[in-house]
Design a protein around this motif. Structure first.
Motif, short mmCIF file in Angstrom:
data_model
loop_
_atom_site.label_atom_id
_atom_site.label_comp_id
_atom_site.label_asym_id
_atom_site.label_seq_id
_atom_site.Cartn_x
_atom_site.Cartn_y
_atom_site.Cartn_z
N ASP A 184 44.68 -32.76 28.43
CA ASP A 184 46.00 -32.29 28.03
C ASP A 184 47.09 -32.90 28.90
O ASP A 184 48.16 -33.25 28.41
CB ASP A 184 46.06 -30.76 28.08
N ARG B 220 47.74 -36.30 27.62
CA ARG B 220 48.58 -36.22 26.42
C ARG B 220 50.04 -36.02 26.80
O ARG B 220 50.93 -36.70 26.30
CB ARG B 220 48.14 -35.04 25.53
N LEU C 113 46.32 -44.27 19.90
CA LEU C 113 46.92 -42.93 19.99
C LEU C 113 48.11 -42.74 19.05
O LEU C 113 48.41 -41.60 18.67
CB LEU C 113 47.37 -42.69 21.43
N PRO D 143 48.90 -44.69 15.91
CA PRO D 143 48.80 -45.74 14.89
C PRO D 143 50.04 -45.77 14.01
O PRO D 143 50.53 -44.73 13.58
CB PRO D 143 47.54 -45.33 14.10
N ILE E 220 51.44 -27.99 24.13
CA ILE E 220 50.17 -28.57 23.67
C ILE E 220 49.15 -27.45 23.46
O ILE E 220 48.47 -27.39 22.43
CB ILE E 220 49.62 -29.61 24.68
N GLU E 221 49.12 -26.52 24.40
CA GLU E 221 48.19 -25.39 24.29
C GLU E 221 48.54 -24.51 23.09
O GLU E 221 47.66 -24.01 22.39
CB GLU E 221 48.19 -24.57 25.59
N ARG F 243 47.38 -26.23 19.98
CA ARG F 243 45.92 -26.04 19.82
C ARG F 243 45.63 -24.63 19.31
O ARG F 243 44.83 -24.45 18.40
CB ARG F 243 45.20 -26.28 21.14
N HIS G 132 43.89 -23.48 15.64
CA HIS G 132 42.63 -22.73 15.55
C HIS G 132 42.82 -21.32 14.99
O HIS G 132 41.88 -20.74 14.49
CB HIS G 132 41.97 -22.64 16.93
N LEU H 86 51.63 -38.46 13.50
CA LEU H 86 50.60 -38.46 14.54
C LEU H 86 49.22 -38.35 13.92
O LEU H 86 48.46 -37.41 14.22
CB LEU H 86 50.85 -37.27 15.48
N PRO H 87 48.86 -39.32 13.06
CA PRO H 87 47.58 -39.19 12.36
C PRO H 87 46.43 -39.11 13.36
O PRO H 87 46.40 -39.86 14.33
CB PRO H 87 47.51 -40.48 11.52
N PHE I 231 45.86 -36.83 15.50
CA PHE I 231 46.17 -36.06 16.71
C PHE I 231 45.51 -34.68 16.71
O PHE I 231 44.84 -34.29 17.67
CB PHE I 231 47.68 -35.92 16.90
N ARG J 239 41.68 -34.57 17.17
CA ARG J 239 41.19 -34.84 18.53
C ARG J 239 41.50 -33.70 19.51
O ARG J 239 40.94 -33.63 20.58
CB ARG J 239 41.86 -36.12 19.07
N LEU J 240 42.45 -32.86 19.11
CA LEU J 240 42.99 -31.86 20.05
C LEU J 240 41.96 -30.80 20.43
O LEU J 240 41.30 -30.24 19.60
CB LEU J 240 44.22 -31.20 19.41
#
Lengths: 98, 98
Positions: free
Chosen positions: A11, A14, A90, A92, B27-28, B31, B35, B91-92, B94, B97-98
């Motif tokens: 993270d 990132r 990262l 594209p 970022i967290e 994520r 989810h 951000l294809p 992204f 991967r996260l």
DNA sequence: ATTATAATTTGAAAGTTTTAGAACTGTCTG
DNA sequence: CAGACAGTTCTAAAACTTTCAAATTATAAT
């Protein structure tokens, strides 16, 4: 049993990349580097972009530390170039649209 | 004659998105939203992530203004969800991967 | 060796972002 | 309508980033 591991280190990586991209001047520098593949010295970038050379150095360092730029020394000059590998992996399409 | 136009507005939009992503907590949160597709209220996010609700609200606003999150009101609650369209376009890969 | 040139580091000031608590606004329930 | 609850805005402090000039380091040429 599934293993899903979210690592702080990933993270932080990132965040480092996005922080590097989160500045108008650095976006402009990335565009400049994308279009000028040689003579990308600190000095020539600074002159072309009307920036203090120490400020160019500062921004290049941030891009370098995010793996967005690599550097080759030629005598007392240093040439910076975009790390197309990082962008391709990262972000594209980013450079194509820039 | 080629027309290449680099617009400040487009660059500012890029910066806005990258700034939104350039924060560990955001970022967290991204994520978390990826989810947890329901019950993504300010309160429940704050509780799950041990954050002050005003701070959750602050970060969600930044994500919202970068078009990374959309909001649906349900009574006195507001549900936030990731804007998969924005992620897919800009951000294809992204989120995968996260 | 000395001088010149290029880049980096340092340090101080200005600017920006993040945090948390308090005050506030809007919506729902009795 | 009053009270409860969810979310937002405000405020001030702390943390962080950017800028620019000056000092420093590194390399090259004489």
């Amino acid at each position: 049993m599934t293993i899903e591991q979210y690592s702080l280190k990933d993270d932080e990586k990132r965040v480092k990349i996005f922080k590097a991209l989160a500045e108008l001047k650095r976006i402009e520098m990335i565009r400049y580097l994308h279009h000028h593949r040689d003579n990308n010295t600190c000095g020539s970038i600074g002159e072309s972009m009307a920036m203090d050379k120490s400020n160019v150095s500062y921004h290049l360092k941030i891009l370098y530390e995010a793996d967005l730029v690599s550097v080759t020394r030629i005598g007392q000059n240093k040439n910076s170039q975009l790390r197309e590998d990082t962008f391709a992996e990262l972000l594209p399409g980013f450079l194509d649209r820039l």
